[in-house]
Design a protein around this motif. Structure first.
Motif, PDB file in Angstrom:
ATOM      1  N   GLU A 155      74.824 -42.222  34.366  1.00 43.65           N
ATOM      2  CA  GLU A 155      73.803 -41.236  34.017  1.00 43.65           C
ATOM      3  C   GLU A 155      73.640 -41.116  32.502  1.00 43.65           C
ATOM      4  O   GLU A 155      72.526 -40.907  32.002  1.00 43.65           O
ATOM      5  N   THR A 188      69.045 -44.421  37.297  1.00 40.45           N
ATOM      6  CA  THR A 188      68.560 -43.854  38.550  1.00 40.45           C
ATOM      7  C   THR A 188      69.296 -44.562  39.675  1.00 40.45           C
ATOM      8  O   THR A 188      69.796 -45.687  39.509  1.00 40.45           O
ATOM      9  N   PHE A 189      69.359 -43.933  40.856  1.00 41.69           N
ATOM     10  CA  PHE A 189      70.214 -44.437  41.931  1.00 41.69           C
ATOM     11  C   PHE A 189      69.413 -44.629  43.217  1.00 41.69           C
ATOM     12  O   PHE A 189      68.345 -44.038  43.394  1.00 41.69           O
ATOM     13  N   ARG A 190      69.953 -45.454  44.101  1.00 41.26           N
ATOM     14  CA  ARG A 190      69.420 -45.594  45.452  1.00 41.26           C
ATOM     15  C   ARG A 190      70.543 -46.023  46.375  1.00 41.26           C
ATOM     16  O   ARG A 190      71.654 -46.354  45.930  1.00 41.26           O
ATOM     17  N   VAL A 246      73.400 -48.066  41.377  1.00 47.32           N
ATOM     18  CA  VAL A 246      72.398 -47.892  40.330  1.00 47.32           C
ATOM     19  C   VAL A 246      71.171 -48.735  40.670  1.00 47.32           C
ATOM     20  O   VAL A 246      71.274 -49.932  40.953  1.00 47.32           O
ATOM     21  N   GLU A 247      69.992 -48.103  40.661  1.00 48.29           N
ATOM     22  CA  GLU A 247      68.732 -48.828  40.812  1.00 48.29           C
ATOM     23  C   GLU A 247      68.398 -49.543  39.502  1.00 48.29           C
ATOM     24  O   GLU A 247      68.241 -50.752  39.471  1.00 48.29           O
ATOM     25  N   TYR A 249      68.231 -48.746  34.792  1.00 50.02           N
ATOM     26  CA  TYR A 249      68.431 -47.841  33.658  1.00 50.02           C
ATOM     27  C   TYR A 249      67.127 -47.658  32.879  1.00 50.02           C
ATOM     28  O   TYR A 249      67.134 -47.268  31.706  1.00 50.02           O
ATOM     29  N   GLY A 250      65.999 -47.944  33.527  1.00 51.51           N
ATOM     30  CA  GLY A 250      64.724 -47.950  32.831  1.00 51.51           C
ATOM     31  C   GLY A 250      64.454 -49.329  32.252  1.00 51.51           C
ATOM     32  O   GLY A 250      65.367 -50.043  31.850  1.00 51.51           O
ATOM     33  N   ARG A 289      75.890 -45.833  47.462  1.00 54.18           N
ATOM     34  CA  ARG A 289      75.056 -45.318  46.366  1.00 54.18           C
ATOM     35  C   ARG A 289      75.285 -46.210  45.155  1.00 54.18           C
ATOM     36  O   ARG A 289      76.408 -46.323  44.639  1.00 54.18           O
TER      37      ARG A 289
END
Length: 359
Positions: free
Chosen positions: A9, A14-16, A24-25, A27-28, A22
């Motif tokens: 974080e 962001t996560f999925r 990490v999707e 970090y942008g 769970r």
């Protein structure tokens, strides 16, 4: 399942959910992260399930179940499959001999099921089985500079053969470094540590020695797609390994694992019903949906398993199952238009995926 959520974080993660874990999707700006891994090196937290097998008969027991030969020498590993009686892939896994135990890294949702099932079937053999997912953190290090990155923070020489490992100290923590089998198309390692050391290990991999970019599963998926690597959820689950071209996962001389009769028959015949191919589009074309139909001259010849915009090529690419006898150079893809049948991998990096389909 992540053990270092606060650190993720702090980097804007962001996560999925992936197969019950769970993760990490991104970090942008995942396209920029993708290129950072392709050009230098990146670090990601892997969402494995873990099964531990101990006892005098551990190697014999697991060897009789999985599709590949289980090593009995400390520091060695193998990629293999659990198959259904009809030959379809139930799970894929990495099995490592670590002293007096075997550690199996599985799809996260299946670790408990496998451990419970095996524990009930040991009978008179000296074998104990338990799920050990929460005992370990696992971090992937991938990119053309992965060896330099790991060497800059690891106390022991990095392993030079795929699916072998070395023990040592990383940062202030004990860790085991495994040479991976090139799934991203780049040099790769996985760092395994005790769960309580995960934050120290992850921080060390990102910030000490040579810096590395954090990346999530969205980038993992585009890297493996470009490398032509079939994944469990999208290409492997339920399919006979011959169809996916997984020659590296099956020892056809064993003759003692579930589903062996089916995969050996297809292997000996030399002609599975389908094969996995690459599909490449033009820049600006739509990305097809998973399951989109392939047609050629009006005839259905296959379907897409997964697709994405390739950050390296700046155009959409896809993996698809096609009829084994189909030899056309072009196809029409439902929802995306005309495309070219491409030779895998789409992108050649510093290593080659051991899972790239071979027929």
């Amino acid at each position: 399942m992540t053990l270092v959520g606060d650190l993720h974080e702090a980097h804007g993660a962001t996560f999925r959910d992936v197969d019950g874990a769970r993760v990490v999707e991104d970090y942008g700006r995942p396209e920029r992260t993708h290129r950072a891994v392709r050009n230098v090196v990146g670090v990601t937290e892997m969402g494995y399930g873990v099964v531990e097998v101990t006892g005098e008969d551990r190697v014999e027991y697991v060897d009789n179940v999985v599709s590949n030969r289980v090593p009995d020498e400390d520091g060695e590993g193998v990629y293999g499959l659990l198959l259904e009686p009809e030959g379809g892939v139930r799970a894929d896994l990495y099995c490592f001999t670590a002293g007096e135990r075997l550690l199996l890294f599985t799809p996260p949702s299946l670790a408990g099921e496998i451990a419970d099932e095996w524990a009930e079937r040991t009978f008179i053999q000296d074998v104990e089985v338990r799920e050990a997912t929460t005992d370990f953190g696992v971090f992937g290090v991938h990119g053309p500079k992965a060896t330099e990155k790991v060497a800059s923070v690891f106390s022991t020489q990095t392993p030079d053969r795929q699916l072998t490992f070395e023990r040592g100290v990383l940062g202030d923590s004990g860790a085991t470094v495994v040479r991976t089998d090139g799934l991203t198309g780049e040099e790769g390692y996985e760092v395994v540590c005790a769960a309580e050391d995960a934050e120290d290990v992850f921080d060390t991999l990102l910030t000490r020695g040579m810096n590395a970019a954090p990346f999530g599963y969205r980038t993992w998926e585009t890297l493996t797609l470009e490398a032509g690597t079939p994944l469990f959820a999208t290409e492997l689950r339920g399919n006979v390994p011959n169809v996916v071209g997984l020659g590296n996962a099956v020892d056809y001389e064993k003759g003692c694992f579930v589903g062996q009769e089916v995969v050996s028959r297809v292997h000996n015949r030399g002609r599975p019903s389908r094969r996995l191919v690459g599909i490449e589009f033009e820049a600006g074309d739509a990305v097809p949906e998973a399951g989109a139909t392939l047609t050629h001259d009006g005839d259905e010849v296959g379907s897409v398993t997964r697709a994405a915009e390739s950050p390296s090529l700046e155009r959409p690419v896809a993996l698809a199952f096609a009829d084994y006898g189909f030899e056309g150079e072009t196809v029409d893809v439902d929802g995306a238009g005309a495309a070219t049948v491409a030779t895998l991998p789409f992108v050649e990096g510093s290593d080659e995926s051991a899972r790239r389909p071979r027929y």
